[in-house]
Design an enzyme around this catalytic site. Structure first.
Site, PDB file in Angstrom:
ATOM      1  N   ASP A  14      11.087  -8.515  60.661  1.00 33.22           N
ATOM      2  CA  ASP A  14       9.698  -8.592  60.180  1.00 33.22           C
ATOM      3  C   ASP A  14       8.688  -8.545  61.326  1.00 33.22           C
ATOM      4  O   ASP A  14       7.598  -9.098  61.222  1.00 33.22           O
ATOM      5  CB  ASP A  14       9.464  -9.875  59.357  1.00 33.22           C
ATOM      6  CG  ASP A  14      10.493 -10.069  58.268  1.00 33.22           C
ATOM      7  OD1 ASP A  14      10.628  -9.160  57.432  1.00 33.22           O
ATOM      8  OD2 ASP A  14      11.171 -11.113  58.251  1.00 33.22           O
ATOM      9  N   HIS A  42       9.809  -1.799  55.539  1.00 33.99           N
ATOM     10  CA  HIS A  42       8.941  -1.421  56.645  1.00 33.99           C
ATOM     11  C   HIS A  42       7.597  -1.011  56.059  1.00 33.99           C
ATOM     12  O   HIS A  42       7.516  -0.069  55.275  1.00 33.99           O
ATOM     13  CB  HIS A  42       9.563  -0.287  57.466  1.00 33.99           C
ATOM     14  CG  HIS A  42      10.777  -0.710  58.232  1.00 33.99           C
ATOM     15  ND1 HIS A  42      11.464   0.126  59.079  1.00 33.99           N
ATOM     16  CD2 HIS A  42      11.411  -1.901  58.292  1.00 33.99           C
ATOM     17  CE1 HIS A  42      12.478  -0.538  59.621  1.00 33.99           C
ATOM     18  NE2 HIS A  42      12.463  -1.761  59.147  1.00 33.99           N
TER      19      HIS A  42
END
Length: 432
Positions: A14, A42
């Site tokens: 992340d 993403h």
């Protein structure tokens, strides 16, 4: 001159890899996913419009750019086609014509998901934090040599025989170990027959195409998923993902020689986050941590789960730099630190028995006992949102970045000051 770049997450995932891959893709002749599955998203923001990709490489928004899924990726055909349909609906051109899938990619099918979810439910308080999308069982099949792979979609007459053997193994576990219902072969075949006509034309010898592009002087971008500290071998085991997330995995996962990997860009958040279970030495439980989570919108793009937030952990990053050979760092979400009055950087840990270390130990049990050693720095009140010049950053923000370089031992190459493609400061371009 660096020609091919590997982008990896240098923390627990992340970190903002999607934005940076999308930004770098402007100069690439191909973008390759080399590991993981659809268990992480993403996020790209272009012109204020947000796109979340799970399997398809983050270069797909660049018109005419070839994108590849290497054999190190486990592919859910249903998730992949759903993602393609979303991109088509958003007006992205020729997605299926530009996307190529290695024939050796293991497929994620309904029985993987059933077992993944049944296992996690059985663990009770000992949950690992899996997304329940079948990633782990699919990788198990790969290692056990029973995987159904993308190439099998081209030979349906042989596929059914393989499926019957696999289901015999899975249904014993589901019924007798986890008290769950069996998966029927007819249901799995229905999925396969639905997806095969669309998946089959995208299957190609990805390794050969990438090597040809390299010979022709095209720049290649290798896109990692998750983060180095979730690596199956070097992460905080067992609270890890099921694949190798390191830069070295790009070679095997894409089918290229290691001499083709010229530059490793480690994506690093300006603070630290983690999703799910597992040790997290610098985790914050106060209003500072809550503020980082709120300003950073720290919720998983795929699962929606809240991310745990903490101070920047330079000792953990040292481990990541060591095992990845990071050439340069991209610091993301610097703007989220705006307004934090006093900033702590973890430079090492106190160990049981009075010892100290300046690098993250190996294994979950060892990390669990670490007590962070902090250096304190003054924060900044000025906004860094959207700043595009290093000189325009507040003095204390520049001092923070400099100290990160000094403690970690790797240079800062890029700074991200917002989610949009253009909100980026370049100190050293990885393709330069």
């Amino acid at each position: 001159m660096a020609k091919n770049v590997v982008v990896i997450g240098a923390q627990w995932g992340d970190e903002g890899k999607g934005k940076i891959v999308d930004w770098l893709a402007e100069e690439a002749g191909g973008v390759v996913r080399f590991q993981g599955g659809h268990n992480a998203g993403h996020t790209l923001v272009v012109g204020g419009k947000k796109t979340i990709l799970r399997l398809i490489p983050s270069g797909i928004l660049h018109e005419g750019l070839d994108c590849f899924i290497g054999s190190g990726v486990v592919v859910s055909p249903e998730a992949l086609l759903g993602e393609i349909d979303e991109l088509n609906a958003a007006g992205v051109k020729n997605v299926e014509g530009r996307l190529k899938i290695a024939p050796t990619c293991p497929l994620i099918l309904p029985y993987h998901i059933a077992l993944d979810q049944a296992r996690e439910a059985s663990r009770g308080k000992g949950k690992i934090g899996t997304t329940g999308r079948g990633i782990g069982p699919a990788y198990e099949d790969k290692v056990a040599r029973r995987a159904i792979r993308a190439a099998d979609l081209l030979h349906p007459e042989k596929l059914r025989e393989k499926l019957d053997a696999v289901l015999a193994y899975y249904n014993v576990q589901l019924q007798y170990l986890h008290n769950a219902g069996p998966v029927k072969a007819e249901d799995v075949m229905a999925v396969i027959e639905k997806v095969a006509p669309r998946i089959a034309p995208m299957i190609a010898d990805v390794s050969r195409v990438l090597n040809e592009k390299n010979k022709n002087g095209e720049k290649l971008l290798f896109e990692g998923a998750q983060g180095a500290l979730l690596d199956i071998d070097y992460g905080t085991y067992p609270f890890v993902t099921s694949s190798n997330c390191l830069a070295g995995a790009a070679s095997a996962g894409a089918g290229v020689g290691p001499q083709m990997l010229d530059y490793v860009l480690g994506i690093v958040k300006a603070y630290t986050t983690r999703v799910g279970s597992g040790p997290f030495p610098t985790e914050l439980f106060d209003e500072v941590g809550a503020g980082l989570a709120e300003r950073g919108h720290e919720f998983g793009s795929v699962t929606g789960r809240a991310r745990r937030c903490g101070w920047f952990d330079a000792a953990a990053l040292k481990r990541s730099i060591q095992i990845n050979g990071i050439s340069g760092m991209c610091i993301t979400k610097l703007d989220v630190m705006d307004g934090v009055e006093t900033i702590n950087i973890c430079v090492g840990y106190e160990l049981p028995g009075g010892g100290k270390t300046d690098i993250l130990p190996c294994g979950s049990d060892a990390v669990e006992t670490c007590k962070p050693i902090y250096e304190t720095m003054p924060g900044w009140r000025e906004s860094t949102v959207g700043v595009k010049s290093y000189d325009a950053l507040p003095a204390n923000a520049k001092a923070y970045l400099k100290r990160i370089e000094e403690v970690c031992g790797a240079p800062v190459a890029i700074v991200s000051t917002g989610p949009d493609r253009e909100e980026t400061i370049v100190l050293h371009h990885p393709f330069a």
